[in-house]
Design an enzyme around this catalytic site. Structure first.
Site, PDB file in Angstrom:
ATOM      1  N   TYR A 184      45.205 117.108 -47.991  1.00  0.00           N
ATOM      2  CA  TYR A 184      46.160 117.595 -46.999  1.00  0.00           C
ATOM      3  C   TYR A 184      46.784 116.461 -46.185  1.00  0.00           C
ATOM      4  O   TYR A 184      47.246 115.472 -46.733  1.00  0.00           O
ATOM      5  CB  TYR A 184      45.492 118.631 -46.071  1.00  0.00           C
ATOM      6  CG  TYR A 184      44.779 119.721 -46.810  1.00  0.00           C
ATOM      7  CD1 TYR A 184      45.440 120.511 -47.742  1.00  0.00           C
ATOM      8  CD2 TYR A 184      43.424 119.960 -46.596  1.00  0.00           C
ATOM      9  CE1 TYR A 184      44.787 121.519 -48.428  1.00  0.00           C
ATOM     10  CE2 TYR A 184      42.758 120.970 -47.262  1.00  0.00           C
ATOM     11  CZ  TYR A 184      43.437 121.738 -48.192  1.00  0.00           C
ATOM     12  OH  TYR A 184      42.780 122.724 -48.867  1.00  0.00           O
ATOM     13  N   SER A 190      38.676 126.128 -50.684  1.00  0.00           N
ATOM     14  CA  SER A 190      39.879 125.501 -51.244  1.00  0.00           C
ATOM     15  C   SER A 190      39.614 124.615 -52.455  1.00  0.00           C
ATOM     16  O   SER A 190      40.564 124.191 -53.119  1.00  0.00           O
ATOM     17  CB  SER A 190      40.591 124.670 -50.169  1.00  0.00           C
ATOM     18  OG  SER A 190      41.214 125.516 -49.223  1.00  0.00           O
ATOM     19  N   TYR A 234      43.118 135.837 -54.263  1.00  0.00           N
ATOM     20  CA  TYR A 234      42.995 134.505 -53.642  1.00  0.00           C
ATOM     21  C   TYR A 234      41.742 134.448 -52.771  1.00  0.00           C
ATOM     22  O   TYR A 234      40.967 133.473 -52.844  1.00  0.00           O
ATOM     23  CB  TYR A 234      44.242 134.200 -52.808  1.00  0.00           C
ATOM     24  CG  TYR A 234      44.109 132.965 -51.960  1.00  0.00           C
ATOM     25  CD1 TYR A 234      44.132 131.695 -52.523  1.00  0.00           C
ATOM     26  CD2 TYR A 234      43.930 133.073 -50.574  1.00  0.00           C
ATOM     27  CE1 TYR A 234      43.983 130.553 -51.745  1.00  0.00           C
ATOM     28  CE2 TYR A 234      43.784 131.939 -49.781  1.00  0.00           C
ATOM     29  CZ  TYR A 234      43.804 130.688 -50.374  1.00  0.00           C
ATOM     30  OH  TYR A 234      43.662 129.554 -49.601  1.00  0.00           O
ATOM     31  N   LYS A 289      41.240 125.681 -55.652  1.00  0.00           N
ATOM     32  CA  LYS A 289      42.671 125.540 -55.911  1.00  0.00           C
ATOM     33  C   LYS A 289      42.997 124.710 -57.161  1.00  0.00           C
ATOM     34  O   LYS A 289      43.863 125.119 -57.955  1.00  0.00           O
ATOM     35  CB  LYS A 289      43.364 124.956 -54.683  1.00  0.00           C
ATOM     36  CG  LYS A 289      43.326 125.892 -53.473  1.00  0.00           C
ATOM     37  CD  LYS A 289      43.841 125.218 -52.213  1.00  0.00           C
ATOM     38  CE  LYS A 289      43.757 126.144 -51.011  1.00  0.00           C
ATOM     39  NZ  LYS A 289      44.166 125.461 -49.764  1.00  0.00           N
ATOM     40  N   VAL A 310      36.882 124.245 -46.738  1.00  0.00           N
ATOM     41  CA  VAL A 310      36.322 124.512 -45.405  1.00  0.00           C
ATOM     42  C   VAL A 310      34.908 125.084 -45.482  1.00  0.00           C
ATOM     43  O   VAL A 310      34.235 125.205 -44.458  1.00  0.00           O
ATOM     44  CB  VAL A 310      37.238 125.450 -44.593  1.00  0.00           C
ATOM     45  CG1 VAL A 310      38.575 124.783 -44.304  1.00  0.00           C
ATOM     46  CG2 VAL A 310      37.428 126.792 -45.290  1.00  0.00           C
TER      47      VAL A 310
END
Length: 595
Positions: free
Chosen positions: A240, A64, A188, A67, A258
Site C-alpha cells: 500500500y 488481504s 470477498y 488478494k 490486517v
C-alpha cells in the site's frame, strides 16, 4: 544436526519478541482482541521444505493476503487484457481501504487495495461451481491442504464492512462490477475470512516463488503468466502506501494483511511468511516488517542481489570409497577403508552460492546420518559466494564440530572469509586427509606405520629373508629435509627407493600447473616405474617433511645382476608384481579421475 537456518530463525524470533509496539486491527470486532504475544516465522523453499519458529501452526484469518491469489485466479479465468480493462496496475500511494478509482472510468488503481480486490472477485468465473468454492480451492491448492473459512469473522465483516460495501456499489455504478455487487462483496469477505497458519502462508508464497507449481504436491496451481503479473503488482502495490519504503529496504514482492500475516516472495527461491497481530499505522505487522528487513539483509534476498534461480548447487554427493586417493596404503589399511570409508562424504558444488543454493546444501548436510564423521565441500566450480553463504558454511562447520565431526573444503584459491576452515587445493589431497583421519580413528597404529624396516616392505614379500638381506647390503641410506626434489621428469632410471619413514609426493606439470598425483609413505617404494617410457622418470618426486630412505641404485642393481642373477630375477619379479598391482588400481580409479 540442527540447521544453521533453524538456529538463525530461533535467534531472530527471540530478538523480535521484545518488539511490543502496534495494535491489533480494530475495524473487525472479531479480531480486535487478538493475542499480541503470538508470533511466528516460516520460510518455505521451492522444493517444499519449511523452516519455522514460534506459533507457526496457529490459525488466523488471511485477510488481504488473499488478494494476490484471487487476482491470479481472475487472470487465469479471463486473461490479462480482460482483467486490465477492469483493474489498473498502478501504485495508489493510498491506504488499503482508500477510494482509489479513476475519475473517468472508475477503474481501481490495482488489485491489492480493497476496491481492486473486490473488483477481482467479480471476475472469478462461477459458471460451473460457486465462485467462493473456486477461490477456496485455489487457496487450498497453493497451501497444499484443505483450508476453511471462519463464519464468525465473515459475519463480523459483514456487519461492520460499510466502507467496503460502499466501494462495491461505486464499482457497480461504473460498471466495473457488472451485476449485483452484494454476492461479490460476500465472497470477498469470505475470502478474507479464510483461516491459515504461518506455515500455510509460507507454502502459498513458495507456490508463487515456484512459478505457480505447489512445491510439495507438484500441482500447477496457477499459470506462470498469472504469477508474473501477480508478483509484479505485489512488488509495487502489495504494501500500500508503504510500498516504496518496503521495496527499498526489503526488495521482495510482498503482501500484508490486517489479520497480522505477511508474505514475501523471492522468485525461484523461497516464500517467507510471518504472523504477529500487532499492526503499524499502514496496517502491516510490526514484527513482520522488522523480521522481513532483517531476513532480507542477513540472507541477501533483495531482488537486486538475488534475482537468480534457486536450483540446488549440489552437483555430486558421494563417499570417499568411490574416489580413493592415490596414496599407497598397506593391505590392512585398504581393507579398513573399504569398511569405514563411507564415514567421509564429498559434496561437489557448482554455480552461485546465494541463499537458496546454500540452503539446499546446508539442509542436505544437516540431515546426514550421525555416522558420517567428515564432510568435504568441493567449491572449485562455485562462481560466487554471497555473504549469507559464508555465514552459513561457517555455522555449518561449527555445528559439525560441536558433534565431533569435521568440515573441510576443496578450493584452489582460499576464500578469505572461509580461511578458518581446513582447506585443500584439490580433491585428491582432501581424500588423502580423510583416509588418514579415518585410519587413525578406527585402526591400529600399524595400519599407518611411521617407520618400516626393509624386511617388512610389501613389495619384497615374495622374497626370502636371505634375498632381502643381500639387497639391503647393497643399499645407500639417506636422511633428507623437507621440500627437496629427489627426481624430475626426464631423468634416467636411478634406482629403486625404499621409504623407511616420512613421505614423498609425486606430481607432474600440466598446462603450466603442478598437479599432485600420489603420496607415498613408510613401507612404499618409488623409482621403479622409470623403467617404462624408455627408462626415464615421468614424475617429479618431492620430499614432504623429514624423509628417511634407502636406495638400491642402478649401479647396485647391475652389480647384483652380475654377481647373483637368480636373486636379481626374483627381485625384479617382486617389483614388477607390486608395480602391476598399483597400475591396475590406477586404471580402476580412472573412472573417477581426481583433480
Amino acid at each position: 544436526m540442527r540447521s544453521p537456518i533453524d538456529s538463525y530463525l530461533a535467534d531472530l524470533y527471540t530478538d523480535l519478541l521484545a518488539l511490543t509496539s502496534g495494535t491489533p486491527y480494530q475495524g473487525i470486532p472479531a479480531m480486535a482482541d487478538a493475542d499480541t504475544s503470538k508470533f511466528a516465522i516460516a520460510l518455505a523453499t521451492v522444493d517444499g521444505h519449511i523452516y519455522h519458529v514460534g506459533d507457526a501452526e496457529l490459525p488466523f484469518s488471511i485477510q488481504s493476503i488473499s488478494k494476490p491469489f484471487s487476482y491470479a485466479l481472475a487472470l487465469d479465468d479471463n486473461g490479462q487484457d480482460a482483467v486490465d480493462e477492469k483493474i489498473d496496475v498502478e501504485p495508489s500511494g493510498d491506504a488499503f481501504n482508500e477510494i482509489s478509482l479513476a475519475r473517468d472510468t472508475g477503474r481501481p488503481a490495482n488489485a491489492m487495495i480493497n476496491a481492486g480486490a473486490i473488483a477481482t472477485i467479480s471476475l472469478v468465473n462461477d459458471e460451473e461451481s460457486s465462485r467462493f468454492e473456486r477461490i477456496l480451492n485455489r487457496f487450498s491448492a497453493a497451501a497444499g491442504r484443505q483450508l476453511q473459512y471462519s463464519e464468525a469473522i465473515f459475519a463480523s465483516e459483514m456487519r461492520t464492512g460499510h466502507r467496503n460495501r460502499a466501494l462495491a456499489h461505486l464499482l457497480r455504478s461504473f460498471n466495473i462490477i457488472e451485476k449485483d455487487p452484494t454476492p461479490v462483496l460476500e465472497d470477498y469477505f469470505r475470502a478474507c475470512a479464510v483461516m491459515v497458519s504461518t506455515n500455510d502462508l509460507a507454502m502459498m508464497a513458495a507456490t508463487l516463488a515456484n512459478g505457480g507449481t505447489q512445491p510439495r504436491t507438484g500441482e500447477q496451481v496457477m499459470s506462470k503468466e498469472a504469477v508474473q503479473r501477480t508478483l509484479s503488482v505485489m512488488t509495487t502495490c502489495g504494501m500500500y502506501d508503504d510500498a516504496g519504503s518496503w521495496i527499498a529496504a526489503v526488495g521482495l514482492p510482498a503482501k500484508s494483511g490486517v489479520g497480522g500475516g505477511l508474505i514475501a516472495v523471492l522468485p525461484g527461491q523461497i516464500g517467507l511468511a510471518i504472523y504477529s497481530p500487532a499492526l503499524d499505522p499502514h496496517g502491516s505487522s510490526v514484527r513482520g516488517l522488522a523480521a522481513s528487513e532483517r531476513i532480507s539483509a542477513d540472507m541477501g534476498l533483495h531482488f537486486v542481489r538475488a534475482a537468480r534461480l534457486g536450483r540446488s548447487v549440489i552437483r555430486e554427493h558421494y563417499d570417499i570409497t568411490q574416489v580413493p586417493s592415490r596414496t599407497r596404503h598397506t593391505e590392512g589399511a585398504v581393507k579398513l577403508l573399504a569398511e569405514v570409508g563411507m564415514r567421509a562424504h564429498i559434496v561437489e558444488l557448482g554455480g552461485d552460492l546465494l541463499f537458496a543454493g546454500t540452503e539446499s546444501m546446508v539442509r542436505e548436510i544437516s540431515e546426514l546420518e550421525g555416522t558420517i564423521e567428515l564432510v568435504i565441500l568441493d567449491l572449485r566450480r562455485v562462481d560466487e559466494i554471497d555473504q549469507i553463504a559464508v555465514r552459513m558454511i561457517n555455522q555449518l562447520a561449527d555445528g559439525l564440530a560441536a558433534e565431533g565431526r569435521t568440515l573441510a573444503l576443496v578450493q584452489e584459491h582460499v576464500f578469505e572469509p572461509l580461511a578458518s576452515i581446513q582447506a585443500f587445493p584439490n580433491r585428491n589431497e582432501a581424500v588423502e586427509w580423510a583416509e588418514f583421519t579415518l585410519l587413525a580413528r578406527h585402526g591400529s597404529p600399524d595400519l599407518v606405520p611411521t617407520e618400516v624396516a626393509i624386511r617388512d616392505f610389501a613389495a619384497l614379500t615374495p622374497l626370502e629373508s636371505t634375498d632381502i638381506a643381500r639387497l639391503e647390503a647393497l643399499m645407500e641410506e639417506s636422511r633428507i629435509e623437507d621440500g627437496r626434489i629427489l627426481r624430475t621428469p626426464g631423468q634416467e632410471f636411478g634406482g629403486v627407493y625404499f621409504i623407511l619413514s616420512g613421505k614423498v609426493v609425486t606430481s607432474t606439470v600440466q598446462a603450466g600447473r603442478l598437479v599432485r598425483h600420489a603420496t607415498l609413505s613408510a613401507g612404499m617404494t618409488f623409482g621403479e616405474m622409470a623403467l617404462g617410457g624408455e627408462g626415464e622418470q615421468t614424475t617429479r618426486v618431492t620430499v614432504e617433511g623429514r624423509l628417511h630412505l634407502k636406495k638400491l641404485s642402478a649401479a647396485a642393481i647391475n652389480r647384483l645382476e652380475a654377481e647373483a642373477p637368480e636373486v636379481a630375477l626374483r627381485f625384479w619379479k617382486a617389483v614388477a608384481r607390486d608395480a602391476y598391482t598399483r597400475v591396475e588400481a590406477n586404471i580402476k580409479d580412472s573412472e573417477n579421475p581426481l583433480h
